[in-house]
Scaffold this motif. Structure first.
Motif, PDB file in Angstrom:
ATOM      1  N   HIS A  65       0.871  -1.171   0.000  1.00 16.48           N
ATOM      2  CA  HIS A  65       0.000   0.000   0.000  1.00 16.48           C
ATOM      3  C   HIS A  65       0.912   1.226   0.000  1.00 16.48           C
ATOM      4  O   HIS A  65       1.534   1.544   1.010  1.00 16.48           O
ATOM      5  CB  HIS A  65      -0.880   0.032   1.257  1.00 16.48           C
ATOM      6  CG  HIS A  65      -2.175  -0.692   1.097  1.00 16.48           C
ATOM      7  ND1 HIS A  65      -2.262  -2.053   1.062  1.00 16.48           N
ATOM      8  CD2 HIS A  65      -3.456  -0.225   0.954  1.00 16.48           C
ATOM      9  CE1 HIS A  65      -3.544  -2.405   0.913  1.00 16.48           C
ATOM     10  NE2 HIS A  65      -4.278  -1.326   0.838  1.00 16.48           N
ATOM     11  N   GLU A  86      -4.134   5.359   5.223  1.00 12.42           N
ATOM     12  CA  GLU A  86      -4.511   5.637   3.830  1.00 12.42           C
ATOM     13  C   GLU A  86      -5.892   6.281   3.730  1.00 12.42           C
ATOM     14  O   GLU A  86      -6.320   6.693   2.655  1.00 12.42           O
ATOM     15  CB  GLU A  86      -4.418   4.351   2.983  1.00 12.42           C
ATOM     16  CG  GLU A  86      -5.455   3.291   3.237  1.00 12.42           C
ATOM     17  CD  GLU A  86      -5.235   2.479   4.521  1.00 12.42           C
ATOM     18  OE1 GLU A  86      -4.236   2.720   5.224  1.00 12.42           O
ATOM     19  OE2 GLU A  86      -6.087   1.608   4.818  1.00 12.42           O
ATOM     20  N   ASP A 228     -11.119  -2.952  -5.253  1.00 14.66           N
ATOM     21  CA  ASP A 228     -11.499  -2.503  -3.917  1.00 14.66           C
ATOM     22  C   ASP A 228     -12.371  -1.252  -4.100  1.00 14.66           C
ATOM     23  O   ASP A 228     -12.500  -0.732  -5.220  1.00 14.66           O
ATOM     24  CB  ASP A 228     -10.229  -2.169  -3.117  1.00 14.66           C
ATOM     25  CG  ASP A 228     -10.461  -2.164  -1.615  1.00 14.66           C
ATOM     26  OD1 ASP A 228     -11.556  -2.549  -1.173  1.00 14.66           O
ATOM     27  OD2 ASP A 228      -9.531  -1.763  -0.879  1.00 14.66           O
TER      28      ASP A 228
HETATM   29  O1  FHN Z   1     -10.480   0.816   2.456  1.00 11.91           O
HETATM   30  C1  FHN Z   1      -9.552  -0.146   2.060  1.00 11.91           C
HETATM   31  C2  FHN Z   1      -8.337  -0.179   2.943  1.00 11.91           C
HETATM   32  O2  FHN Z   1      -7.730   1.065   2.953  1.00 11.91           O
HETATM   33  C3  FHN Z   1      -7.356  -1.224   2.413  1.00 11.91           C
HETATM   34  O3  FHN Z   1      -6.934  -0.914   1.121  1.00 11.91           O
HETATM   35  C4  FHN Z   1      -8.021  -2.563   2.408  1.00 11.91           C
HETATM   36  C5  FHN Z   1      -7.159  -3.680   1.862  1.00 11.91           C
HETATM   37  O4  FHN Z   1      -7.872  -4.852   1.807  1.00 11.91           O
HETATM   38  N1  FHN Z   1      -9.260  -2.531   1.601  1.00 11.91           N
HETATM   39  C6  FHN Z   1     -10.214  -1.493   1.926  1.00 11.91           C
HETATM   40  C7  FHN Z   1     -11.141  -1.857   2.992  1.00 11.91           C
HETATM   41  O5  FHN Z   1     -11.800  -3.039   2.721  1.00 11.91           O
END
Ligand code: FHN
Length: 481
Positions: A65, A86, A228
């Protein structure tokens, strides 16, 4: 009082119904009850082609990330926010244009893709998932469809391209994380409530298509798209687009895998369609948790991958890890083994610093995992759910005629109990280096496996050679009861 009781009763009834419905959703409906869907699962059951087999065999991955959020590292205007780094833009309510000014500071002088790839190789990961674009909208590649990319920073370099090359050179597969939700794009909508929303969101979907096509064209060795930011009503109302995006990528990149999180069907059902079939190629709902072996795990019916953080919930770089519990390398390792023992993949997250280096804790973690994988990796790569009764000393994994015992909690008795499925015999037990281990059959389908001669100081592995003993004479007699 009566009223309160009634409310409690109604609430618990509601909770049970929802849970029951959820469970039902994981059970495909009987064929005659299925409803026709245009945007449901595009295939039923597991994929068995070589690309999917590779995805599955890899078993251990790393998540990266990295984005503008690494620069403030969880702190805005002197205030440290404990939520995921993040998401800082959202916690601190920073307007998009102000947030994007961070691009002026994007200059990761220590970034060296080759060093990153060597670290991943040493850790023993077989694939790396990279955030091409997280919710903030900043692109790690020079996208011609956005003003917010690496190309418009002092650093200028296509860091994504450099990573793809470096990881591939080390024999590591690259997977692309892609957030559909994009806080930098004024056309993004959380819901569609007006004609204007519809028009804007149509533009947004076209922009997203363009970015996806651009990624697939510029970096054709990518093996997987992990979507995502797909939970909003706007996307659920556009299930057709999620089906289209999956198909488009699969046409452009034969063999590519796509996670379930992208998908919504005709009725806005996500991950599993209205008939209970998994959409995409593998279930990706296991975030910071593992599937429940009984409730969720009809595991062996579909592929799945879990993703985990090292602190409690930090994906991007946060400057202060003391705000939550940080898992030890052993705890991370146990989750990796546990996932494989249930037939899944595990991805361990890293949040590189803004200067392009990794924090010391992450370097140490990668090294510790790597050392263990070097010695015992055969119980992870290419392994699957063994289907043997779980024992309290640890986990089983399996590859062909070999079942691996991965021992995390050796018992005081120094005897490791193993129960084999009916008709299966253990013919030999040995350590990975070949040292033979004592094994005695103590009852039908039950064995005592000895501990290694030298007391282990870390979780260790015993390899069992097994044989289907259906034809062998059975010395046991059933009790007459
Ligand atoms: O909101 C995102 C979070 O920042 C991160 O990237 C994760 C990784 O699986 N996915 C989201 C939340 O489900």
């Amino acid at each position: 009082m009566k009223k309160i009781l009634r409310v409690i009763l109604l609430c618990s009834l509601f909770a049970t119904t929802t849970f029951a419905q959820q469970q039902q959703q994981r059970q495909p409906l009987p064929a005659e009850q299925e409803i026709p869907l245009k945007y449901g699962a595009d295939h039923l059951g597991k994929r068995h082609d070589a690309a999917m087999q590779k995805f599955r065999d890899n078993r251990l991955g790393a998540f990266i990330h990295w984005g503008l959020y690494a620069i403030p590292g969880g702190e805005w205007n002197g205030k440290v926010y404990n939520g995921a780094a993040e998401w800082l833009k959202s916690w601190a309510k920073v307007p998009a244009d102000e947030w994007m000014k961070l691009m002026e500071q994007w200059n990761p002088e220590k970034f060296n893709a080759k060093t990153w790839a060597k670290m991943a190789k040493k850790m023993g990961v077989k694939y790396v998932k990279i955030t091409t674009k997280h919710h903030e909208g900043f692109c790690l590649w020079p996208s011609k469809y956005s003003r917010y990319t690496v190309a418009q920073t002092p650093h200028k370099r296509d860091v994504l391209g450099e990573m793809v090359k470096a990881y591939n050179d080390e024999g590591i597969d690259v997977h692309f994380y892609f957030s559909v939700m994009d806080w930098s794009n004024p056309d993004y909508r959380y819901d569609i409530k007006s004609k204007e929303d519809e028009v804007a969101f149509a533009r947004f979907l076209e922009f997203t298509d363009n970015q996806l096509k651009e990624l697939a064209t510029r970096y054709p060795t990518v093996k997987d798209f992990w979507f995502d930011g797909t939970w909003d009503a706007s996307i659920k109302k556009n299930g057709w687009w999620t089906a289209h995006a999956e198909r488009m990528l699969k046409e452009m990149l034969p063999g590519v895998t796509v996670n379930s999180r992208l998908r919504a069907d005709d009725y806005g059902k996500r991950h599993f369609d209205s008939n209970g079939h998994l959409m995409g190629d593998y279930e990706s709902g296991y975030e910071r948790r593992l599937p429940h072996p009984v409730k969720d795990l009809k595991v062996t019916r579909w592929d799945w991958e879990a993703v985990m953080t090292v602190p409690e919930n930090q994906w991007g770089y946060h400057k202060d890890w003391s705000i939550s519990y940080v898992k030890t390398p052993l705890e991370v390792l146990e989750r990796i083994v546990h996932a494989v023992s249930m037939g899944g993949n595990m991805v361990v997250n890293f949040g590189p610093q803004p200067d392009g280096d990794f924090r010391a804790e992450e370097k140490n973690l990668a090294e510790a995992i790597g050392k263990w994988m070097q010695r015992y990796g055969e119980c992870i790569y290419g392994c699957d759910y063994a289907g043997w009764e779980k024992q309290s000393w640890g986990y089983f994994t399996r590859k062909d005629k070999q079942v691996y015992m991965v021992v995390f909690n050796p018992p005081y008795s120094q005897k490791l109990v193993v129960k084999t499925p009916k008709g299966t015999k253990i013919t030999k037990a040995e350590l990975p280096d070949g040292e033979e281990i004592g094994v005695i059959e103590i009852a039908r389908n039950e064995y005592n496996v000895s501990m290694p001669r030298k007391q282990p100081t870390e979780p260790f592995v015993i390899r069992l050679q097994i044989e289907d003993a259906a034809s062998a004479a059975d010395k046991y007699r059933d009790a007459l009861t």
